[in-house]
Design an enzyme around this catalytic site. Sequence first.
Site, PDB file in Angstrom:
ATOM      1  N   TYR A  26      -3.086  -7.029   3.719  1.00 14.15           N
ATOM      2  CA  TYR A  26      -2.659  -5.727   3.079  1.00 14.15           C
ATOM      3  C   TYR A  26      -1.185  -5.661   3.188  1.00 14.15           C
ATOM      4  CZ  TYR A  26      -1.867  -1.303   0.891  1.00 14.15           C
ATOM      5  OH  TYR A  26      -1.256  -0.438   0.053  1.00 14.15           O
ATOM      6  N   SER A  44       4.540  -0.213  -0.149  1.00 17.43           N
ATOM      7  CA  SER A  44       3.563   0.489   0.731  1.00 17.43           C
ATOM      8  C   SER A  44       4.607   0.866   1.957  1.00 17.43           C
ATOM      9  CB  SER A  44       2.283   0.293   1.020  1.00 17.43           C
ATOM     10  OG  SER A  44       1.754   0.682   2.297  1.00 17.43           O
TER      11      SER A  44
HETATM   12  N1  LIG Z   1      -3.269   5.530  -0.999  1.00 18.30           N
HETATM   13  C1  LIG Z   1      -2.365   5.046  -0.121  1.00 18.30           C
HETATM   14  O1  LIG Z   1      -2.542   5.328   1.020  1.00 18.30           O
HETATM   15  C2  LIG Z   1      -1.615   4.011  -0.578  1.00 18.30           C
HETATM   16  C3  LIG Z   1      -0.291   3.775   0.316  1.00 18.30           C
HETATM   17  C4  LIG Z   1       0.644   2.980   0.183  1.00 18.30           C
HETATM   18  C5  LIG Z   1       0.526   2.181  -1.157  1.00 18.30           C
HETATM   19  N2  LIG Z   1      -0.547   2.384  -1.769  1.00 18.30           N
HETATM   20  C6  LIG Z   1      -0.788   1.574  -3.207  1.00 18.30           C
HETATM   21  O2  LIG Z   1      -0.621   2.248  -4.114  1.00 18.30           O
HETATM   22  C7  LIG Z   1      -1.171   1.770  -5.450  1.00 18.30           C
HETATM   23  C8  LIG Z   1      -2.349   2.475  -6.012  1.00 18.30           C
HETATM   24  O3  LIG Z   1      -3.141   3.099  -4.993  1.00 18.30           O
HETATM   25  P1  LIG Z   1      -3.791   4.342  -4.943  1.00 18.30           P
HETATM   26  O4  LIG Z   1      -3.638   4.876  -3.775  1.00 18.30           O
HETATM   27  O5  LIG Z   1      -3.484   5.028  -6.111  1.00 18.30           O
HETATM   28  O6  LIG Z   1      -5.338   3.673  -4.949  1.00 18.30           O
HETATM   29  P2  LIG Z   1      -6.494   4.116  -6.030  1.00 18.30           P
HETATM   30  O7  LIG Z   1      -6.881   5.427  -6.436  1.00 18.30           O
HETATM   31  O8  LIG Z   1      -7.670   3.363  -5.440  1.00 18.30           O
HETATM   32  O9  LIG Z   1      -5.951   3.274  -7.533  1.00 18.30           O
HETATM   33  C9  LIG Z   1      -6.030   1.801  -7.566  1.00 18.30           C
HETATM   34  C10 LIG Z   1      -5.856   1.368  -9.162  1.00 18.30           C
HETATM   35  O10 LIG Z   1      -5.887   0.201  -8.972  1.00 18.30           O
HETATM   36  C11 LIG Z   1      -6.959  -0.309 -10.084  1.00 18.30           C
HETATM   37  N3  LIG Z   1      -7.305  -1.747  -9.885  1.00 18.30           N
HETATM   38  C12 LIG Z   1      -7.694  -2.163  -8.678  1.00 18.30           C
HETATM   39  N4  LIG Z   1      -8.213  -3.374  -8.671  1.00 18.30           N
HETATM   40  C13 LIG Z   1      -7.953  -3.966 -10.051  1.00 18.30           C
HETATM   41  C14 LIG Z   1      -8.296  -4.797 -10.829  1.00 18.30           C
HETATM   42  N5  LIG Z   1      -8.863  -6.099 -10.172  1.00 18.30           N
HETATM   43  N6  LIG Z   1      -7.938  -4.995 -12.119  1.00 18.30           N
HETATM   44  C15 LIG Z   1      -7.133  -3.740 -12.470  1.00 18.30           C
HETATM   45  N7  LIG Z   1      -7.138  -2.548 -12.024  1.00 18.30           N
HETATM   46  C16 LIG Z   1      -7.508  -2.609 -10.654  1.00 18.30           C
HETATM   47  C17 LIG Z   1      -7.942   0.618  -9.900  1.00 18.30           C
HETATM   48  O11 LIG Z   1      -8.474   0.580 -11.297  1.00 18.30           O
HETATM   49  P3  LIG Z   1     -10.235   0.316 -11.604  1.00 18.30           P
HETATM   50  O12 LIG Z   1     -10.745   0.425 -10.409  1.00 18.30           O
HETATM   51  O13 LIG Z   1     -10.516   1.232 -12.705  1.00 18.30           O
HETATM   52  O14 LIG Z   1      -9.768  -1.260 -12.184  1.00 18.30           O
HETATM   53  C18 LIG Z   1      -7.293   1.818  -9.771  1.00 18.30           C
HETATM   54  O15 LIG Z   1      -6.686   2.382 -10.795  1.00 18.30           O
HETATM   55  C19 LIG Z   1      -1.797   0.505  -4.739  1.00 18.30           C
HETATM   56  O16 LIG Z   1      -0.896  -0.804  -4.845  1.00 18.30           O
HETATM   57  C20 LIG Z   1      -1.995   0.499  -3.196  1.00 18.30           C
HETATM   58  O17 LIG Z   1      -1.734  -0.509  -2.425  1.00 18.30           O
HETATM   59  C21 LIG Z   1      -1.583   3.213  -1.466  1.00 18.30           C
END
Ligand SMILES: NC(=O)c1ccc[n+]([C@@H]2O[C@H](COP(=O)([O-])OP(=O)(O)OC[C@H]3O[C@@H](n4cnc5c(N)ncnc54)[C@H](OP(=O)(O)O)[C@@H]3O)[C@@H](O)[C@H]2O)c1
Length: 255
Positions: free
Chosen positions: A151, A138
Site C-alpha cells: 500500500y 497518502s
Molecule cells: N481513509 C484513510 O485513512 C486514507 C488515508 C490516506 C489515503 N487514503 C486514500 O484515499 C482514497 C479514498 O479512500 P477512503 O478513505 O475514502 O476509503 P473508502 O471509503 O473505502 O472509499 C474507497 C472508494 O474506492 C472505490 N473503489 C475501491 N475499489 C474499487 C474498484 N475496484 N473499482 C471502482 N471503485 C473502487 C470504492 O467504491 P466501491 O466499493 O463502490 O467500488 C469507494 O468509493 C483511497 O485511494 C485511499 O487509499 C485513505
Amino acid sequence: MKIAVVTGASSGMGREFVLQLGHFYHNLDEIWVIARRRDRLEQLQSVSRVPLRIFEGDLMKKQVYREYYRTLLDRKPDVRMLVNAAGFGKSGKFADIAEQGKKLQTDMIDINCRALTRMTQMTLPHMERGSRIVNLASAAAFCPQPGFAVYAATKSYVLSFSRALRAELKPRGIHVTAVCPGPVDTEFFTVSGELKGSLKKLALVQAPAVVHKALKDSRKKRAVSVYGVQMKAAFIGAKILPHSLILKAEEIFIR
Ligand SMILES: NC(=O)c1ccc[n+]([C@@H]2O[C@H](COP(=O)([O-])OP(=O)(O)OC[C@H]3O[C@@H](n4cnc5c(N)ncnc54)[C@H](OP(=O)(O)O)[C@@H]3O)[C@@H](O)[C@H]2O)c1
C-alpha cells in the site's frame, strides 16, 4: 458542458469531494461519478448540489473504461477537475497477506496505480487551461511502511507520478495536487483491517476537513495537500531524517 469526474465516489473522501465540489465550483453542469456500488451513487445523487452521471463499474475491469471513453467522445465535456479517489489498502505483513488471497497485493497496485494512471490518461485530452487533477495519495507515501508495504509503495507511486505530471502540465495551465492524509475515518479500515497503534488512532481525522483542505490547496495550485499538524510533521520528518531511522521509530512507536 463543464464537468468534474470523481472515482471512488460511493464512500469516504470521494463521496465528500462530490458533496463539496458544488460549493467550490459554481459553474459545474455535471459531476461524473465512478464506483462499483450503484445504490450508493444513487443515494449521493439525491443529496448532491450538482447533477450526477453515474458510471457503475469495477476499475479493474475494462467495461467501465469503455463506457467512460464512449461518453467522453459523445458529450465532449470540458473536464474542470479529475479526482482520483478510488483505492484500497490491506494491512499486514507481505507474506501473511499473500496467504489471505493471491491477488490482494496486485489488486492494490491495479486500483491504486494502474486505474489512477488510466483515468488520467483518458481524461487529459478533455482538460483545458485552468483545470485540475487531484490524486489521493497518502501520508504512507512519505516513507516505506513495514506492515503496509505494498500500500505505502503504491502511494509513493501516486505522489511521485503527481509531482512529475504537475511539472509536465504546468505549461498547459493544468494543476496537479497530490493529497496525503494520515488516517481518515472512512470505510477504508473495514477493508484494510482495524486501525492499529495509539499514535495512528490519535491522528484519525474526518473526511470533510481533509477534502475541504484538498480543494483549497488545489485552488491555490499546491503540489501536495497535507492535513493536520501531525501529518505535516511526518511530511517534513520524512524529508530530513534517514528512512532507516524512521523505520526504527515506526517499530517502536507505531506497531
Ligand atoms: N481513509 C484513510 O485513512 C486514507 C488515508 C490516506 C489515503 N487514503 C486514500 O484515499 C482514497 C479514498 O479512500 P477512503 O478513505 O475514502 O476509503 P473508502 O471509503 O473505502 O472509499 C474507497 C472508494 O474506492 C472505490 N473503489 C475501491 N475499489 C474499487 C474498484 N475496484 N473499482 C471502482 N471503485 C473502487 C470504492 O467504491 P466501491 O466499493 O463502490 O467500488 C469507494 O468509493 C483511497 O485511494 C485511499 O487509499 C485513505
